[in-house]
Design an enzyme around this catalytic site. Sequence first.
Site, mmCIF file in Angstrom:
data_model
loop_
_atom_site.group_PDB
_atom_site.id
_atom_site.type_symbol
_atom_site.label_atom_id
_atom_site.label_comp_id
_atom_site.label_asym_id
_atom_site.label_seq_id
_atom_site.Cartn_x
_atom_site.Cartn_y
_atom_site.Cartn_z
ATOM 1 N N ASP A 142 0.858 -1.182 0.000
ATOM 2 C CA ASP A 142 0.000 0.000 0.000
ATOM 3 C C ASP A 142 0.899 1.239 0.000
ATOM 4 O O ASP A 142 1.670 1.447 0.947
ATOM 5 C CB ASP A 142 -0.896 -0.006 1.242
ATOM 6 C CG ASP A 142 -2.014 1.014 1.172
ATOM 7 O OD1 ASP A 142 -2.034 1.812 0.225
ATOM 8 O OD2 ASP A 142 -2.869 1.011 2.078
ATOM 9 N N ASP A 159 -3.000 2.536 -5.855
ATOM 10 C CA ASP A 159 -1.950 2.566 -4.843
ATOM 11 C C ASP A 159 -1.818 1.310 -3.999
ATOM 12 O O ASP A 159 -1.054 1.300 -3.032
ATOM 13 C CB ASP A 159 -2.147 3.772 -3.917
ATOM 14 C CG ASP A 159 -3.511 3.771 -3.235
ATOM 15 O OD1 ASP A 159 -4.388 3.010 -3.673
ATOM 16 O OD2 ASP A 159 -3.685 4.532 -2.273
ATOM 17 N N GLU A 160 -2.543 0.239 -4.317
ATOM 18 C CA GLU A 160 -2.377 -0.978 -3.518
ATOM 19 C C GLU A 160 -2.634 -2.216 -4.355
ATOM 20 O O GLU A 160 -3.381 -2.194 -5.333
ATOM 21 C CB GLU A 160 -3.279 -0.959 -2.285
ATOM 22 C CG GLU A 160 -4.750 -0.918 -2.574
ATOM 23 C CD GLU A 160 -5.586 -0.999 -1.301
ATOM 24 O OE1 GLU A 160 -5.223 -1.767 -0.385
ATOM 25 O OE2 GLU A 160 -6.615 -0.309 -1.233
#
Length: 431
Positions: free
Chosen positions: A11, A105-106
Site C-alpha cells: 500500500d 496505490d495498492e
Amino acid sequence: MRQDASILHLDLDAFYASVEQRDKPSLRGKPVIVGGTGGRGVVATCSYEARAFGVRSAMSTREARARCPHAAFLGGRFPAYGEASRVVMGLLREVSPLVEPLSLDEAFVDLAAGGLTDFSLEALTEFAEDLRARVSEATGGLTASVGIGTSKFMAKVASDLQKPDGLVIVEPGREQQLLRPMAVKVIPGVGPATAERLRRAGIHSVADLEQRSEEELVLELGQSHGSGLWRLARALDDRPVVAEREAKSVSVEGTYEDDLTDRRLMEALLTRQASSVAGRLTKHGLSGRTISIKVRLHDFTTLSRSTTLPSPTDSAAAIARVARALLADLDTSGGVRLLGVGVSGLADWVQDDLFGAVAEAEPEEELPEVPSRMRAQWWPGQDVEHAEMGRGWVWGAGRGVVTVRFETAETGPGPVRSYPADDPDLSPVVS
C-alpha cells in the site's frame, strides 16, 4: 488455508499527496490535501502532516479547511498518479505473475507463484525490505507499507499496522493472537452500520466476535455477511490472488459550487463529461453498452438512470446523446449539485456505425457554452509552463489572476509569480 506466509499486500503511503510532495519541493514536510477544492468538495487523500490536524479521506473540504487552514489544497493530477502506479505495478509483476491491483496505490502479490521458496521470517523480511527500497528508488522517493501473511485478509491487516513506511509479517499460527484484541472494524465489510449493530449485540472486538456462533451471526447479519464475519474472525480466508481485475465501468462526475438550474447548461456539462469518458475508453481500447447518468439534487437526493445499447460504443457523440436523453426524464427544477456520466458493460470491440448519422446531426455548438468557472481552466496543483520561467504549478487562481510556483521535483523550491489568467505565455502542461 496456506501453510506459509506467501501473500503480500503493498500500500503506497498517502499516495496522491505523496506524489504531490515529491513533485512540489516546497510542499515537502507540510500539510497537503488532495481532492475537491471547492466548498462542496471531498478529500480524496491527505499527507500525514495534514492527518495530524484531524483531516481524513472522505471528509468535506469545508471541514478540512476549518481543521487545517494552512494546508495546500490541490485538485489532483491523475496522469502523474497513474504513471507512478504503473511503475510500482511493473515492479510487482517482476516479483510474481499473480498481482491483483485493488486501486492505483495498492495490490496483492502471490509470492509462491513467483517462485519464492523460503518463507522464513528472515527471508521474507529481507525480500520485503528490498522490494520497498526498489519501489522508493523507481518512484523518486515514494514509500510503501507492506504486510505479508497466510491470506489476503491477514496481509491487508498487517500492512495497516505500522504506517507509514512499515513492514509487518504475520507468521503462520499467529493470526488469531494478532486479531483478537482488535476492534471489529478491522474486518472487511464492517462499516459504521454493521459496527453499530454488533455493538448493540455486545460485540466490540474480534475476540467478542469469535465467541459467537455462525448461526447467531447469520441471524443478526444475514447468511452471506454473517458467515463471512464468522470465518474472518477465525482468520479463515482462502481467496486466491487474481491476476487481472477487469474494469467494470468508466465514469466522470463533477460537483458544482452553485446549484444548476439551467437545463441546457446541464446538457452541455454532460456532453463534456461524455467526451472525457469516450477519451478514456478509446485510450484503453474499450467500449461499452450501458450508458448511465448520476444526478444529485439540491436536497442531496441521488438519482441514477441508465440504458443498454444493442452494441458497444466508444463514441463521444453517442454517449452524450444518450446521457442527455436520460436527463430529460428527470425533474431537476429544484437545482442540481452533481452530474456524472458512466459507461459499463465494457468490451474490447466497437460497432463503428452505431447511431451513424443521428449522432452527427447533433452539433455541439447548439449547446450553451460552459462558463469558465465550471471549465476550471486553472486549478490548484495543475502543471503549467511559462515561456520564460519554465515549468511550475498553479498555487492559486481567481478573479482573472493565476499564481504559479515555478519548481519541479528536480529543481527544488522555486519562486512564486502571478499573471493574468489569459496570459498567452502561460499554458497548461498536457500529460
